[in-house]
Design a protein around this motif. Structure first.
Motif, PDB file in Angstrom:
ATOM      1  N   GLN A 140     -42.497 -25.886  16.915  1.00 38.16           N
ATOM      2  CA  GLN A 140     -41.203 -25.311  17.289  1.00 38.16           C
ATOM      3  C   GLN A 140     -40.084 -26.060  16.548  1.00 38.16           C
ATOM      4  O   GLN A 140     -40.257 -27.230  16.174  1.00 38.16           O
ATOM      5  CB  GLN A 140     -41.049 -25.300  18.817  1.00 38.16           C
ATOM      6  CG  GLN A 140     -40.975 -26.652  19.500  1.00 38.16           C
ATOM      7  CD  GLN A 140     -39.575 -27.216  19.469  1.00 38.16           C
ATOM      8  OE1 GLN A 140     -38.591 -26.481  19.508  1.00 38.16           O
ATOM      9  NE2 GLN A 140     -39.464 -28.539  19.398  1.00 38.16           N
ATOM     10  N   TYR A 180     -29.979 -28.913   9.492  1.00 35.70           N
ATOM     11  CA  TYR A 180     -29.868 -28.809  10.946  1.00 35.70           C
ATOM     12  C   TYR A 180     -28.584 -28.087  11.346  1.00 35.70           C
ATOM     13  O   TYR A 180     -27.558 -28.218  10.678  1.00 35.70           O
ATOM     14  CB  TYR A 180     -29.793 -30.203  11.566  1.00 35.70           C
ATOM     15  CG  TYR A 180     -31.009 -31.061  11.355  1.00 35.70           C
ATOM     16  CD1 TYR A 180     -32.018 -31.108  12.309  1.00 35.70           C
ATOM     17  CD2 TYR A 180     -31.145 -31.835  10.201  1.00 35.70           C
ATOM     18  CE1 TYR A 180     -33.134 -31.913  12.131  1.00 35.70           C
ATOM     19  CE2 TYR A 180     -32.257 -32.644  10.006  1.00 35.70           C
ATOM     20  CZ  TYR A 180     -33.247 -32.684  10.983  1.00 35.70           C
ATOM     21  OH  TYR A 180     -34.338 -33.469  10.812  1.00 35.70           O
ATOM     22  N   PHE A 190     -31.158 -27.173  15.802  1.00 39.37           N
ATOM     23  CA  PHE A 190     -32.189 -26.321  15.201  1.00 39.37           C
ATOM     24  C   PHE A 190     -32.452 -26.847  13.795  1.00 39.37           C
ATOM     25  O   PHE A 190     -31.509 -27.093  13.039  1.00 39.37           O
ATOM     26  CB  PHE A 190     -31.681 -24.871  15.130  1.00 39.37           C
ATOM     27  CG  PHE A 190     -32.559 -23.963  14.318  1.00 39.37           C
ATOM     28  CD1 PHE A 190     -33.747 -23.465  14.832  1.00 39.37           C
ATOM     29  CD2 PHE A 190     -32.188 -23.596  13.022  1.00 39.37           C
ATOM     30  CE1 PHE A 190     -34.558 -22.626  14.075  1.00 39.37           C
ATOM     31  CE2 PHE A 190     -32.998 -22.756  12.257  1.00 39.37           C
ATOM     32  CZ  PHE A 190     -34.189 -22.270  12.789  1.00 39.37           C
ATOM     33  N   VAL A 231     -27.153 -26.500  18.411  1.00 40.31           N
ATOM     34  CA  VAL A 231     -27.317 -25.352  19.303  1.00 40.31           C
ATOM     35  C   VAL A 231     -26.186 -25.376  20.334  1.00 40.31           C
ATOM     36  O   VAL A 231     -25.967 -26.411  20.970  1.00 40.31           O
ATOM     37  CB  VAL A 231     -28.694 -25.420  20.022  1.00 40.31           C
ATOM     38  CG1 VAL A 231     -28.871 -24.239  20.963  1.00 40.31           C
ATOM     39  CG2 VAL A 231     -29.828 -25.495  19.019  1.00 40.31           C
ATOM     40  N   PHE A 270     -31.487 -18.379  17.003  1.00 37.10           N
ATOM     41  CA  PHE A 270     -32.488 -19.083  16.195  1.00 37.10           C
ATOM     42  C   PHE A 270     -33.910 -18.617  16.523  1.00 37.10           C
ATOM     43  O   PHE A 270     -34.875 -19.302  16.211  1.00 37.10           O
ATOM     44  CB  PHE A 270     -32.390 -20.601  16.430  1.00 37.10           C
ATOM     45  CG  PHE A 270     -31.016 -21.176  16.205  1.00 37.10           C
ATOM     46  CD1 PHE A 270     -30.519 -21.339  14.924  1.00 37.10           C
ATOM     47  CD2 PHE A 270     -30.223 -21.552  17.276  1.00 37.10           C
ATOM     48  CE1 PHE A 270     -29.251 -21.862  14.711  1.00 37.10           C
ATOM     49  CE2 PHE A 270     -28.951 -22.088  17.079  1.00 37.10           C
ATOM     50  CZ  PHE A 270     -28.471 -22.245  15.791  1.00 37.10           C
ATOM     51  N   ASN A 271     -34.032 -17.475  17.185  1.00 38.45           N
ATOM     52  CA  ASN A 271     -35.357 -17.058  17.662  1.00 38.45           C
ATOM     53  C   ASN A 271     -36.167 -16.243  16.656  1.00 38.45           C
ATOM     54  O   ASN A 271     -37.320 -15.909  16.929  1.00 38.45           O
ATOM     55  CB  ASN A 271     -35.240 -16.276  18.982  1.00 38.45           C
ATOM     56  CG  ASN A 271     -35.106 -17.221  20.171  1.00 38.45           C
ATOM     57  OD1 ASN A 271     -35.251 -18.428  20.021  1.00 38.45           O
ATOM     58  ND2 ASN A 271     -34.824 -16.680  21.339  1.00 38.45           N
ATOM     59  N   TRP A 303     -38.767 -20.128  11.639  1.00 34.63           N
ATOM     60  CA  TRP A 303     -39.480 -21.236  12.282  1.00 34.63           C
ATOM     61  C   TRP A 303     -40.450 -21.912  11.312  1.00 34.63           C
ATOM     62  O   TRP A 303     -40.841 -21.308  10.311  1.00 34.63           O
ATOM     63  CB  TRP A 303     -40.240 -20.708  13.520  1.00 34.63           C
ATOM     64  CG  TRP A 303     -39.356 -20.491  14.729  1.00 34.63           C
ATOM     65  CD1 TRP A 303     -38.100 -19.949  14.727  1.00 34.63           C
ATOM     66  CD2 TRP A 303     -39.666 -20.819  16.075  1.00 34.63           C
ATOM     67  NE1 TRP A 303     -37.607 -19.915  16.017  1.00 34.63           N
ATOM     68  CE2 TRP A 303     -38.550 -20.435  16.865  1.00 34.63           C
ATOM     69  CE3 TRP A 303     -40.772 -21.382  16.731  1.00 34.63           C
ATOM     70  CZ2 TRP A 303     -38.504 -20.616  18.260  1.00 34.63           C
ATOM     71  CZ3 TRP A 303     -40.730 -21.549  18.118  1.00 34.63           C
ATOM     72  CH2 TRP A 303     -39.615 -21.174  18.869  1.00 34.63           C
ATOM     73  N   ASN A 362     -38.457 -34.077  18.770  1.00 37.26           N
ATOM     74  CA  ASN A 362     -38.771 -32.655  18.872  1.00 37.26           C
ATOM     75  C   ASN A 362     -39.796 -32.374  19.965  1.00 37.26           C
ATOM     76  O   ASN A 362     -40.301 -31.274  20.093  1.00 37.26           O
ATOM     77  CB  ASN A 362     -39.215 -32.066  17.523  1.00 37.26           C
ATOM     78  CG  ASN A 362     -40.521 -32.663  17.047  1.00 37.26           C
ATOM     79  OD1 ASN A 362     -41.102 -33.524  17.708  1.00 37.26           O
ATOM     80  ND2 ASN A 362     -40.979 -32.207  15.888  1.00 37.26           N
ATOM     81  N   THR A 396     -30.180 -20.685  22.426  1.00 39.52           N
ATOM     82  CA  THR A 396     -31.027 -20.766  21.229  1.00 39.52           C
ATOM     83  C   THR A 396     -31.268 -19.388  20.624  1.00 39.52           C
ATOM     84  O   THR A 396     -32.009 -19.268  19.645  1.00 39.52           O
ATOM     85  CB  THR A 396     -32.398 -21.377  21.595  1.00 39.52           C
ATOM     86  OG1 THR A 396     -32.941 -20.624  22.692  1.00 39.52           O
ATOM     87  CG2 THR A 396     -32.286 -22.827  21.994  1.00 39.52           C
ATOM     88  N   PHE A 408     -36.815 -26.925  17.382  1.00 39.43           N
ATOM     89  CA  PHE A 408     -35.671 -27.584  18.013  1.00 39.43           C
ATOM     90  C   PHE A 408     -35.906 -29.088  18.130  1.00 39.43           C
ATOM     91  O   PHE A 408     -37.017 -29.539  18.389  1.00 39.43           O
ATOM     92  CB  PHE A 408     -35.372 -26.961  19.383  1.00 39.43           C
ATOM     93  CG  PHE A 408     -34.976 -25.520  19.248  1.00 39.43           C
ATOM     94  CD1 PHE A 408     -33.714 -25.180  18.767  1.00 39.43           C
ATOM     95  CD2 PHE A 408     -35.879 -24.504  19.543  1.00 39.43           C
ATOM     96  CE1 PHE A 408     -33.355 -23.848  18.594  1.00 39.43           C
ATOM     97  CE2 PHE A 408     -35.528 -23.168  19.366  1.00 39.43           C
ATOM     98  CZ  PHE A 408     -34.259 -22.841  18.892  1.00 39.43           C
TER      99      PHE A 408
END
Ligand SMILES: *[C@@H]1O[C@H](CO)[C@@H](O)[C@H](O)[C@H]1NC(C)=O
Ligand SMILES: *[C@@H]1O[C@H](CO)[C@@H](O)[C@H](O)[C@H]1NC(C)=O
Length: 343
Positions: free
Chosen positions: A267, A99, A92, A102, A255-256, A261, A276, A252, A269
């Protein structure tokens, strides 16, 4: 006369091969580090991080044959499977540019694994003959440097599922086939139940070479039909192999929160090779089953994580199997660059 022989041959073939085998079993993570004995043999470190599962013969160089004689234990629940299976890690990327890795979590119906993946070996649906891999066999699926659709993605060989709910959201079970939740690139939406990735390996073999310089050309995807439909083999690679597939579940969910974000709508990830898009997702395989047990298992008609032809072990035993981290660099916590990458 010809017809009679044909019918007898068909009946014989059916009685020998009719039972389809679908092995589906868990393998815990044995190490997460920058080694890749297939693509960068003898090199410490390889360009990007992988999570590795399976036997403890894994190191910067793995013998090209008889892995099952070198390894003494495995993190897989089938204790005679000393193979190694590895895939790129998912990270993530926070707004501040750091970073975090995950975590992988056990799959639906399986418990006890630490990280790791679910491994599948499937024989053809029609019960036709299948030839198991042999000592020395190794291969890749996917290309770490790919960033656009095409190639391996045209076979639906590699795909992602955006889970609606944690640990399998009730979607159609066949991965890659449900266009409402599956895609060949990483989802641009937050996935409420995490992300599942499937990596299908080629199912057709040239019948001669256990490996090739690119670890790809001795094998092939089917001549027609999508990979999951187990299509016929091309004449260049006529020997049908079991369908080897990895399934990795990335949790994940922590990290939602959309406030974490990127502000540009992309996105967050990114795979360990700096990808990515997800098109660079790939898997590596070194065969290491004992003796001829995989061939037997493919013929007897087994489903899931137990099989009359195979020995199993508990995850409390499997999880004791370890290999030392030979690279020794930070891969966890908030890190400022992806290990080995300038980003
Ligand atoms: C497995 O055991 C053998 C014999 O004791 C030993 O030589 C070998 O190094 C061991 N392999 C690993 C990977 O630990
Ligand atoms: C970067 O962002 C993450 C997630 O918001 C946070 O946990 C971390 O402490 C931040 N690191 C720095 C150095 O600011």
């Amino acid at each position: 006369m010809f017809l009679k022989i044909f019918i007898i041959t068909r009946l014989l073939a059916q009685s020998i091969w009719a039972a389809q085998t679908v092995l589906r079993f868990g393998c815990s993570q044995i190490v997460v580090e920058r080694l890749d004995p297939l693509v960068n043999p003898g090199t410490n470190h390889s360009p990007h991080v992988h999570q590795v599962t399976g036997g403890n013969a894994f190191s910067a160089s793995v013998a090209s044959s008889d892995v099952f004689k070198i390894a003494n234990c495995t993190t897989c629940s089938f204790s005679e499977d000393l193979s190694n299976y590895w895939n790129a890690n998912l990270y993530f990327k926070a707004r501040n540019g750091t970073y975090k890795r995950v975590p992988q979590v056990p799959n639906r119906g399986l418990t006890g694994e630490v990280g790791g993946m679910t491994v599948y070996y499937t024989s053809p649906y029609d019960g036709s003959k299948v030839t198991a891999f042999k000592p020395g066999f190794q291969m890749l699926a996917g290309h770490a440097e790919q960033r656009v659709p095409g190639g391996v993605t045209q076979w639906n060989a590699i795909c992602f599922r955006c889970y609606n709910a944690k640990n399998f959201g009730g979607e159609n079970q066949a991965p890659c086939s449900d266009k409402t939740v599956d895609s060949v690139s990483l989802s641009t939406k937050a996935c409420p139940g995490g992300i599942c990735t499937n990596i299908r390996f080629p199912t057709c073999w040239d019948g001669v070479n256990w490996d090739s310089a690119d670890h790809l050309s001795h094998v092939s995807y089917p001549a027609s039909k999508a990979s999951e439909d187990n299509g016929p083999c091309p004449s260049t690679h006529p020997v049908k192999l079991p369908q080897l597939m990895f399934e990795v579940i990335w949790d994940t969910t922590s990290f939602n929160d959309k406030s974490l974000w990127p502000t540009d709508g992309s996105q967050p990830f990114v795979f360990s090779m700096g990808d990515n898009t997800g098109y660079g997702q790939h898997g590596d395989y070194i065969f290491g089953w004992k003796d001829n047990v995989l061939q037997k298992a493919m013929e007897v008609g087994c489903f899931g994580a137990s099989c009359s032809a195979l020995k199993t072990q508990s995850f409390s035993d499997a999880n004791k199997c370890a290999v030392p981290d030979e690279v020794k660099e930070p891969i966890d916590g908030w890190i400022s660059t992806l290990p080995g990458m300038s980003m």
